[in-house]
Scaffold this active site. Structure first.
Site, short mmCIF file in Angstrom:
data_model
loop_
_atom_site.label_atom_id
_atom_site.label_comp_id
_atom_site.label_asym_id
_atom_site.label_seq_id
_atom_site.Cartn_x
_atom_site.Cartn_y
_atom_site.Cartn_z
CE LYS A 100 -4.24 -2.10 1.16
NZ LYS A 100 -3.80 -3.52 1.22
C1 LIG Z 1 -4.37 -4.56 0.60
C2 LIG Z 1 -3.57 -5.79 0.47
C3 LIG Z 1 -3.86 -6.77 -0.49
C4 LIG Z 1 -5.08 -6.68 -1.40
O1 LIG Z 1 -4.95 -5.67 -2.38
P1 LIG Z 1 -6.22 -5.14 -3.16
O2 LIG Z 1 -5.73 -3.99 -3.96
O3 LIG Z 1 -7.23 -4.72 -2.12
O4 LIG Z 1 -6.73 -6.25 -4.00
C5 LIG Z 1 -3.02 -7.87 -0.58
N1 LIG Z 1 -1.96 -8.02 0.25
C6 LIG Z 1 -1.65 -7.10 1.19
C7 LIG Z 1 -0.48 -7.34 2.07
C8 LIG Z 1 -2.43 -5.95 1.33
O5 LIG Z 1 -2.12 -5.05 2.28
#
Ligand SMILES: *Cc1c(COP(=O)(O)O)cnc(C)c1O
Length: 466
Positions: A114
């Protein structure tokens, strides 16, 4: 200049990049998408071959922001956004085995992918708001990763006040400390006496209260924000170019551990821009709405179950609406009807023609917790690589798909394994090395306010502390 429209575009309204970033969700309830997708030609890809991450990000993002952010400013924002990543490639690509490669997206300040989007979005928000002489109050609920990434991205920005709600005693120690040890005056951690769903409900209630929303100038930086999507497109282009240079393959597949469909949707945009993507592979945990949709053609929610990959514990993959918009020939009225039906009545089915289009681009695999744990163990035994419980789901999906393709697969690694010590511990006896960023958290002072699950009390707190 590219205009943006809503996926439910009932009134044909067109918006600029700055407007859609600040607004987040469209007023008709839809999500913003670009009216036209800019392209990168094969010749240009050739020229980008040896360009570092920031340069590629600049080339990919510029057409989406033109008219709102000038080229030099964009370059500066990108340079700053990725300056505190701990790897010179920003998103290193490594060979895992045979024809499977791993793109590590967890080298940012909170060790989860993120950061790739939020580090940039925080700066962009600040830039746009300062230019417009605006201030925003951002409110968000988190079950872990998003909160800390948002806090790191927004800390010390004069234009933003950030309130993050997390369920009291229900996030891991590491996750809590990553949020509560950031003692910047514009960051407010609230621990709600309730569940993650309660936190989300409180946030929804605040957004549905128009008076409060206007009075506070409320906004969100959740994963439906176009500004987040656009910042995730460059690493698909970067990884494709790296791999092409290494092994000369002109087509690749991407495997993505998926929750809200934001990450993999960015891959779809990269593909729309001209990157030769053979397949986008969806990996899910037991919260498998997308897997079931691919199997049956029916979109139906079930109750959310808690898994060892908590950042994917989502039943409604919001960003799927953007794909639906394209699948239905960009007919906003149809999208609005379907989404209204989905919310008010329940499941909907896509017709055969739509499903063929969808399956042409995507495929999906699902893994429960036992399978996830076993895959972490097997991968470690085979390769010595320790994957976190999210990344391994992408790798598992890549493994399954690899027998069906001649092309190499790039699997996206979304978190550092040290963020999920319990899950790793139950799979293998060797703990992952803890990066300094995490180990030093124990020495830092924490600050957060515990509040009851009561909308009036939470609102009052926000009004008084803004
Ligand atoms: C948010 C997240 C995901 C999922 O990503 P999306 O964009 O919501 O599909 C997968 N792995 C981790 C570690 C995350 O923080």
């Amino acid at each position: 200049m590219i205009n943006y429209i809503s996926t439910r575009n009932e009134n044909d309204e067109k918006k600029t990049f700055s407007e859609v970033v600040v607004e987040g969700l469209a007023t008709d309830g839809g999500l913003y998408v670009p009216e036209d997708c800019p392209l990168i030609s094969a010749e240009e890809l050739e020229q980008l071959q040896d360009v570092p991450y920031i340069g590629i990000a600049h080339r990919v993002i510029l057409p989406f922001v033109e008219g709102c952010i000038d080229s030099d400013t964009l370059y500066q924002l990108l340079t700053k956004a990725y300056s505190n990543f701990d790897h010179e490639d920003i998103a290193p690509l490594i060979k895992l085995k045979d024809n499977i490669y791993l793109l590590e997206l967890f080298h940012g300040p909170t060790l989860a992918f993120k950061d790739m989007a939020l580090q940039f979005l925080g700066l962009m928000f600040d830039h746009i708001l300062a230019k417009n002489k605006q201030n925003l109050t951002i409110v968000g609920a988190t079950s872990g990763d998003t909160g800390s990434a948002a806090i790191e991205a927004c800390k010390d920005k004069d234009t933003l006040e950030l309130f993050i709600l997390h369920p009291h005693n229900r996030v891991s120690d590491v996750q809590r400390k990553q949020m509560t040890t950031v003692l910047s005056p514009n960051i407010h951690n609230i621990a709600i006496e309730g569940s993650f769903d309660d936190c989300q409900d409180l946030v929804k209630k605040m957004f549905n209260d128009n008076k409060f929303r206007q009075e506070m100038n409320l906004s969100a930086i959740n994963s439906i924000n176009w500004g987040r999507i656009v910042a995730q497109v460059p690493y698909y282009v970067f990884a494709y170019l790296k791999l092409r240079k290494t092994i000369g393959s002109d087509k690749v597949a991407f495997s993505v551990p998926t929750g809200n469909f934001g990450n993999i949707y960015a891959g779809y945009i990269a593909m729309s821009m001209g990157i030769p993507v053979e397949k986008l592979i969806i990996g899910t945990n037991s919260n498998d709405i997308l897997f079931r949709l691919m199997e049956t053609g029916k979109m139906a929610t079930e109750t959310v179950s808690s898994t060892i990959s908590p950042s994917m514990d989502i039943q409604i993959s919001s960003n799927f609406e953007r794909i639906l918009f394209d699948l239905l020939g960009r007919d906003g009225k149809s999208v609005a009807q379907i989404m209204q039906h989905f919310r008010e009545v329940g499941p909907f089915s896509l017709n055969e023609e739509t499903m063929i289009k969808l399956r042409n681009i995507f495929t999906a695999y699902r893994f429960n917790d036992d399978e996830t744990t076993k895959m972490i163990r097997d991968l470690y035994n085979d390769t010595d690589y320790i994957a976190d419980p999210h990344s391994i789901i992408g790798i598992g999906a890549a493994n399954k798909y690899s027998s069906k393709t001649d092309f190499p697969i790039i699997s996206l690694a979304t978190a550092h394994p040290a963020k999920f010590p319990e899950a790793i511990d139950s799979a293998i006896s060797t703990p992952p090395t803890t990066p300094e960023k995490l180990s030093k958290l124990d020495e830092l002072k924490e600050a957060f306010t515990v509040l009851p699950n009561d909308i009036d009390i939470v609102k009052k707190f926000i009004q008084e502390n803004k």
